[in-house]
Design an enzyme around this catalytic site. Structure first.
Site, PDB file in Angstrom:
ATOM      1  N   CYS A  29       0.813  -1.218   0.000  1.00 12.14           N
ATOM      2  CA  CYS A  29       0.000   0.000   0.000  1.00 12.14           C
ATOM      3  C   CYS A  29       0.848   1.271   0.000  1.00 12.14           C
ATOM      4  CB  CYS A  29      -0.921   0.015   1.216  1.00 12.14           C
ATOM      5  SG  CYS A  29      -1.561  -1.580   1.717  1.00 12.14           S
ATOM      6  N   ASP A 103      -5.036   1.700   5.089  1.00  7.78           N
ATOM      7  CA  ASP A 103      -6.321   2.085   5.667  1.00  7.78           C
ATOM      8  C   ASP A 103      -6.250   3.202   6.699  1.00  7.78           C
ATOM      9  OD1 ASP A 103      -6.995  -0.060   4.153  1.00  7.78           O
ATOM     10  OD2 ASP A 103      -7.953  -1.203   5.737  1.00  7.78           O
ATOM     11  N   LYS A 104      -5.363   3.106   7.686  1.00 12.31           N
ATOM     12  CA  LYS A 104      -5.376   4.061   8.793  1.00 12.31           C
ATOM     13  C   LYS A 104      -4.543   5.297   8.516  1.00 12.31           C
ATOM     14  CE  LYS A 104      -7.989   1.140  10.665  1.00 12.31           C
ATOM     15  NZ  LYS A 104      -7.919   0.219   9.526  1.00 12.31           N
ATOM     16  N   GLU A 424     -10.197  -5.874  13.283  1.00 11.81           N
ATOM     17  CA  GLU A 424     -11.079  -6.265  12.193  1.00 11.81           C
ATOM     18  C   GLU A 424     -11.203  -7.782  12.167  1.00 11.81           C
ATOM     19  OE1 GLU A 424      -9.537  -4.589   8.614  1.00 11.81           O
ATOM     20  OE2 GLU A 424     -10.109  -2.548   9.153  1.00 11.81           O
ATOM     21  N   SER A 450     -13.314  -5.598   8.214  1.00  6.26           N
ATOM     22  CA  SER A 450     -12.558  -5.105   7.076  1.00  6.26           C
ATOM     23  C   SER A 450     -13.517  -4.588   6.016  1.00  6.26           C
ATOM     24  CB  SER A 450     -11.715  -6.240   6.492  1.00  6.26           C
ATOM     25  OG  SER A 450     -11.263  -5.932   5.206  1.00  6.26           O
TER      26      SER A 450
END
Length: 537
Positions: A29, A103-104, A424, A450
């Site tokens: 990512c 994501d975060k 998650e 998720s």
């Protein structure tokens, strides 16, 4: 000291622009953000600024999923925000470009910019290309579901290994409308990310141009004193919620927008998501509930086309300012739809009439919980509770084939404080889907799901078990009813019995006695408030 690291007198007469980079070598990512930062800095220099790059941390949800490591994921959001805020304040920076991928890091960077209120923007690193397995596109979601398929004898170990090797072919965040792409879309509709920037894939050569443009745009924002608090308004948050509801986005969007609204001083409560989603049609046929990935949406017309659809439906607040200096309505006018595309449906033919976000309340969730309605049609489930106090215990039960059709899995003490870190549950939910139980069971948890999760799953149950929420009082075998139409989540016991159980309940010993997890568990707020730590709770 600034000269000692290479800055000249001329460079120090220019505005100092922080390039907050969430680069890290542990995940696809963010792996390319180190290179992407060079092009952002080129844009800043060309527009008259002096870029100063600094780094922060990141935790991969996908890699840590199903382990103790996942407890670090949501905690990392706060540390990303805190560290960017500290560097920018400590070095009196004039503006900031924050690079995010996983994501975060996306909400974490945005939260920092809201606190700082300097001319700034978030630049998403882009989505990963889909993998190819046996002639069709696959994502990380397919791997998690294949684990369940293998456990139930539906997939060979050789095929599972082949799928694992193929699912993630290079740099970029998970390809479906999972949490990363959900939040990247939401930040464009909030206006804090440049419209159209998120959809360019991570490995597309055009991403260099996107990065250079972001560097120039932050300098324009500085020149025009365009700050986040002018962009992050209540109406902008409504635009962002519409974008999640219409694209089948992640339930994590609820948690992160609540947190970002609180940092921005914008009144927003969990029930706002339900009201906005009720009037928003589901238009995007995206994984996990649909067929396509983020790169397909970009080819179809991207977020500008989505904004144009919203404007036609009267769902867009078109006068809201974006970091480009243009309103989101002006950005929508630039939409170009690819002829024959089938990823973004027309308003006259939505996938479903209402959006994917549903908020339930009831005697198990007095403060609310979140369900995603996309990719499945079940709106009611009643069945016996199968109660687990840890995610690992639930996963072991699934893998051992001890979960039967009709069951309701209850996974508790995994909330913001109790986990801590609100893990998650993709390992569990994907294993259920892989075994063919996805449409035959329900699951509720005070943890999270998720963005790749689908099925009748209720997350963010609040209050959480570790703080004496009613979910702590549920016993094995008791009937639980999930009723989406009625917006209810209940266990079939009387109020007197529930109250008696909660009076006798005692909090368990903290799972961590010291360190970052212990501090987080003490400070974090309820999931219904965004699970933030920067406020008195």
């Amino acid at each position: 000291m600034l000269k000692a690291v290479g800055f000249s007198d001329e460079e120090l007469t220019r505005p100092l622009v922080g390039v907050a980079n969430t680069w890290i070598e542990v995940m696809p990512c963010n792996i390319h953000l180190r290179d992407l930062a060079d092009y952002v800095k080129e844009g800043i220099r060309a527009a008259g600024g002096t870029p100063i790059e600094f780094n922060t941390i990141a935790v991969s949800d996908g890699i840590s999923m199903g382990t103790e490591g996942m407890k670090a994921s949501l905690v990392s959001r706060e540390i990303v925000a805190d560290s960017i805020e500290l560097v920018a304040r400590g070095h009196l920076l004039d503006a900031v470009v924050a690079l995010a991928g996983c994501d975060k890091t996306i909400p974490g960077t945005a939260m920092a910019l809201a606190r700082l209120d300097l001319p700034s923007l978030v630049l998403y690193g882009g989505s990963i290309a889909p993998g190819s397995f046996q002639g069709h596109d696959v994502t990380i979601q397919d791997v998690f579901e294949a684990v369940g398929a293998h456990a139930s004898g539906k997939m060979s170990l050789e095929d599972l290994r082949e799928l694992e090797d193929a699912a993630c072919p290079g740099a970029g965040a998970c390809g479906g409308q999972f949490t990363a792409n959900t939040m990247a879309t939401a930040l464009e509709f909030l206006g804090i990310s440049p419209m159209g920037s998120a959809g360019v894939p991570a490995t597309d050569p055009a991403r260099k141009d996107v990065a250079r443009l972001a560097g120039r745009q932050v300098m324009d924002a500085l020149k025009n004193d365009l700050r986040p608090r002018r962009i992050l308004t209540r109406a902008a948050f409504e635009n962002a919620i519409v974008s999640i509801a219409a694209t089948g986005g992640s339930t994590n969007g609820v948690l992160h927008l609540l947190a970002l609204a609180r940092e921005s001083g914008v009144p927003l409560v969990i029930d706002d998501f339900d009201g906005i989603s009720r009037r928003t049609p589901l238009l995007a046929d995206l994984k996990p509930g649909g067929r396509f990935v983020a790169n397909d949406m970009q080819r179809a017309g991207g977020t500008r086309l989505l904004a144009q659809r919203f404007q036609e439906a009267g769902l867009l607040n078109p006068e809201e300012m974006t970091v480009s200096g243009r309103t989101i309505g002006d950005e929508a006018k630039e939409a170009r739809e690819t002829p024959g595309q089938i990823v973004l449906r027309p308003l006259a033919d939505p996938i479903q009439a209402t959006g994917c976000l549903v908020i339930l309340r009831g005697n198990l969730a007095p403060e609310g919980c979140v369900v995603k309605m996309a990719g499945h049609t079940r709106t009611r489930h009643s069945g016996p509770a199968r109660v687990f106090d840890r995610e690992e215990d639930a996963f072991a039960a699934v893998q051992a084939r001890r979960i039967a059709p009709g069951d309701v899995l209850v996974i508790r003490y995994e909330g913001p404080s109790g986990g801590p870190g609100m893990r998650e549950m993709l390992a569990v939910t994907a294993a259920l889907v892989g075994q063919g139980l996805g449409d035959q069971v329900a699951l509720l948890t005070d943890g999270r799901f998720s963005g790749a999760t689908h099925g009748l799953m209720a997350g963010h149950v609040a209050p959480e078990a570790a703080r004496g929420g009613p979910i702590a009082a549920v016993r094995e075998g008791e009937t639980i009813v999930v009723d989406v139409e009625a917006r209810r989540l209940d266990v079939e016991i009387g109020d007197d019995e529930m109250n008696a159980r909660l009076r006798s309940w005692r909090p368990p010993a903290p799972r961590y006695a010291r360190g970052v997890f212990a501090k987080y568990a003490r400070l974090v707020s309820s999931a219904s408030e965004g699970a933030v730590t920067g406020f008195n709770t």
